[in-house]
Design a protein around this motif. Structure first.
Motif, PDB file in Angstrom:
ATOM      1  N   PRO A 287       0.821  -1.225   0.000  1.00 41.25           N
ATOM      2  CA  PRO A 287       0.000   0.000   0.000  1.00 41.25           C
ATOM      3  C   PRO A 287       0.851   1.270   0.000  1.00 41.25           C
ATOM      4  CG  PRO A 287      -0.897  -1.594   1.538  1.00 41.25           C
ATOM      5  CD  PRO A 287       0.415  -2.157   1.073  1.00 41.25           C
ATOM      6  N   ASN A 288       1.882   1.302   0.827  1.00 43.69           N
ATOM      7  CA  ASN A 288       2.750   2.473   0.920  1.00 43.69           C
ATOM      8  C   ASN A 288       3.471   2.744  -0.395  1.00 43.69           C
ATOM      9  OD1 ASN A 288       4.281   4.564   2.384  1.00 43.69           O
ATOM     10  ND2 ASN A 288       6.013   3.170   2.145  1.00 43.69           N
TER      11      ASN A 288
ATOM     12  N   GLY B  89      -6.748   4.926 -11.366  1.00 50.89           N
ATOM     13  CA  GLY B  89      -6.879   4.289 -10.066  1.00 50.89           C
ATOM     14  C   GLY B  89      -5.688   3.414  -9.750  1.00 50.89           C
ATOM     15  N   TYR B  90      -5.704   2.847  -8.545  1.00 52.33           N
ATOM     16  CA  TYR B  90      -4.639   1.924  -8.156  1.00 52.33           C
ATOM     17  C   TYR B  90      -5.153   1.009  -7.048  1.00 52.33           C
ATOM     18  CZ  TYR B  90      -3.896   5.132  -4.209  1.00 52.33           C
ATOM     19  OH  TYR B  90      -4.062   5.915  -3.094  1.00 52.33           O
ATOM     20  N   ILE B  91      -4.575  -0.181  -6.984  1.00 49.41           N
ATOM     21  CA  ILE B  91      -4.891  -1.165  -5.944  1.00 49.41           C
ATOM     22  C   ILE B  91      -3.580  -1.822  -5.531  1.00 49.41           C
ATOM     23  CG2 ILE B  91      -6.091  -3.323  -5.374  1.00 49.41           C
ATOM     24  CD1 ILE B  91      -8.190  -2.611  -7.482  1.00 49.41           C
ATOM     25  N   ASP B  92      -3.344  -1.926  -4.235  1.00 44.78           N
ATOM     26  CA  ASP B  92      -2.089  -2.542  -3.802  1.00 44.78           C
ATOM     27  C   ASP B  92      -2.164  -4.066  -3.907  1.00 44.78           C
ATOM     28  OD1 ASP B  92      -2.588  -3.872  -0.978  1.00 44.78           O
ATOM     29  OD2 ASP B  92      -3.654  -1.939  -0.920  1.00 44.78           O
ATOM     30  N   GLY B  93      -1.005  -4.682  -3.895  1.00 45.94           N
ATOM     31  CA  GLY B  93      -0.935  -6.130  -4.062  1.00 45.94           C
ATOM     32  C   GLY B  93      -1.311  -6.929  -2.834  1.00 45.94           C
ATOM     33  N   TYR B  94      -1.586  -6.229  -1.719  1.00 41.29           N
ATOM     34  CA  TYR B  94      -1.962  -6.906  -0.479  1.00 41.29           C
ATOM     35  C   TYR B  94      -3.449  -6.730  -0.182  1.00 41.29           C
ATOM     36  CZ  TYR B  94       3.055  -7.241   0.322  1.00 41.29           C
ATOM     37  OH  TYR B  94       4.399  -7.533   0.194  1.00 41.29           O
ATOM     38  N   THR B  95      -4.184  -6.244  -1.147  1.00 39.81           N
ATOM     39  CA  THR B  95      -5.613  -5.991  -0.965  1.00 39.81           C
ATOM     40  C   THR B  95      -6.375  -7.261  -0.580  1.00 39.81           C
ATOM     41  OG1 THR B  95      -7.604  -5.129  -2.038  1.00 39.81           O
ATOM     42  CG2 THR B  95      -6.086  -6.391  -3.412  1.00 39.81           C
ATOM     43  N   THR B  96      -7.455  -7.057   0.156  1.00 50.16           N
ATOM     44  CA  THR B  96      -8.321  -8.189   0.511  1.00 50.16           C
ATOM     45  C   THR B  96      -9.454  -8.353  -0.497  1.00 50.16           C
ATOM     46  OG1 THR B  96      -9.638  -6.735   1.947  1.00 50.16           O
ATOM     47  CG2 THR B  96      -7.829  -7.955   2.980  1.00 50.16           C
ATOM     48  N   LYS B  97      -9.460  -7.497  -1.508  1.00 50.65           N
ATOM     49  CA  LYS B  97     -10.483  -7.606  -2.547  1.00 50.65           C
ATOM     50  C   LYS B  97     -10.301  -8.891  -3.334  1.00 50.65           C
ATOM     51  CE  LYS B  97     -11.046  -2.624  -3.315  1.00 50.65           C
ATOM     52  NZ  LYS B  97     -10.970  -1.525  -4.299  1.00 50.65           N
ATOM     53  N   SER B  98     -11.392  -9.445  -3.788  1.00 51.93           N
ATOM     54  CA  SER B  98     -11.326 -10.637  -4.628  1.00 51.93           C
ATOM     55  C   SER B  98     -10.902 -10.224  -6.030  1.00 51.93           C
ATOM     56  CB  SER B  98     -12.690 -11.322  -4.681  1.00 51.93           C
ATOM     57  OG  SER B  98     -13.628 -10.490  -5.360  1.00 51.93           O
ATOM     58  N   ASP B  99     -10.448 -11.191  -6.821  1.00 49.87           N
ATOM     59  CA  ASP B  99     -10.071 -10.883  -8.200  1.00 49.87           C
ATOM     60  C   ASP B  99     -11.264 -10.327  -8.973  1.00 49.87           C
ATOM     61  OD1 ASP B  99      -7.367 -11.583  -8.082  1.00 49.87           O
ATOM     62  OD2 ASP B  99      -7.808 -13.691  -8.375  1.00 49.87           O
TER      63      ASP B  99
END
Length: 245
Positions: free
Chosen positions: A112-113, A133-143
């Motif tokens: 995230p940082n 937009g952007y999403i970090d690689g540790y997100t809890t979102k599903s694919d």
């Protein structure tokens, strides 16, 4: 003229950076997906053992030599590859293209940082750049949620920084579900853009020793030094057996 050859059974083209970027507007015009893939010794060795990664490499539209080991093997086997094309340089050229042509980008991956800092630095350096937009690689979102978020953003260009082989497997599985035009696997590029990791000094890059600098600077990458001779031996043997077929 861009020529193709095979290393360890995988096609790779002798792209130069300028030629590669000149391809981008063609894909927007044709409304076709463009998969830009860095080929270095590590990903080629992984592809030998991992069918999904191998499939992704085969499906990529543009495979460029991001590794001096690849350049050397091509030279030693009378190939066409003359120079390395660094993945981060391709990414930065795509960003400049996006700013100039009013295209938007999306960043997916890293911590995230790191991804937040990367976005801030890009906006600072390229004021007219559209970051969808952007999403970090540790997100809890599903694919499924990630795909929906990216498509909702209407991003034109996507950079995926999940590390190999995760990023290649993710792209193989989902790029066809994404509405974007250009995709690139970028490894640790977000770390450099964020300022968390320094790129090698210019003289080291010029002498094709960036891989060694990065490996020695990060203990987690030391194994790459050991992989290089393995890659060279396997590549030369493959060329000896199959190179003329």
């Amino acid at each position: 003229m861009v020529k193709s050859e095979k290393i360890l059974g995988f096609s790779i083209e002798n792209w130069q950076l300028k030629e590669l970027i000149e391809e981008v507007p063609k894909y927007f015009k044709m409304n076709k997906k463009m998969l830009l893939t860095s080929l270095n010794p590590q990903i080629l060795l992984i592809a030998l053992k991992d069918e999904q990664v191998g499939k992704y490499l085969h499906q990529s539209t543009h495979r460029f030599p991001d590794g001096i080991g690849v350049v050397k093997v091509s030279k030693w086997t009378n190939g066409n590859i003359q120079e390395r094309v660094a993945g981060i340089e391709v990414m930065m050229e795509l960003i400049r293209f996006a700013e100039k042509n009013s295209k938007s980008i999306f960043l997916y991956g890293a911590s995230p940082n790191v991804v937040e800092k990367a976005v801030l630095n890009l906006k600072r350096q390229y004021p007219e750049l559209k970051v969808a937009g952007y999403i970090d690689g540790y997100t809890t979102k599903s694919d499924k949620e990630i795909i929906r978020n990216i498509n909702d953003s209407q991003a034109d260009i996507i950079f995926v920084a999940l590390g190999s082989p995760k990023q290649e497997k993710w792209l193989l599985k989902y790029y066809s579900q994404l509405d974007s035009t250009v995709f690139q696997n970028v490894g640790g590029s977000f770390d450099v853009i964020s300022g968390e990791v320094n790129r090698a000094p210019a003289w080291i890059i010029e002498h094709n020793l960036e891989w060694l600098y990065r490996s020695l600077s990060n203990p987690k990458r030391i194994y790459r030094i050991l992989q290089l001779p393995v890659f060279v031996v396997k590549s030369l043997y493959w060329n000896y057996r199959y190179g003329n077929e």
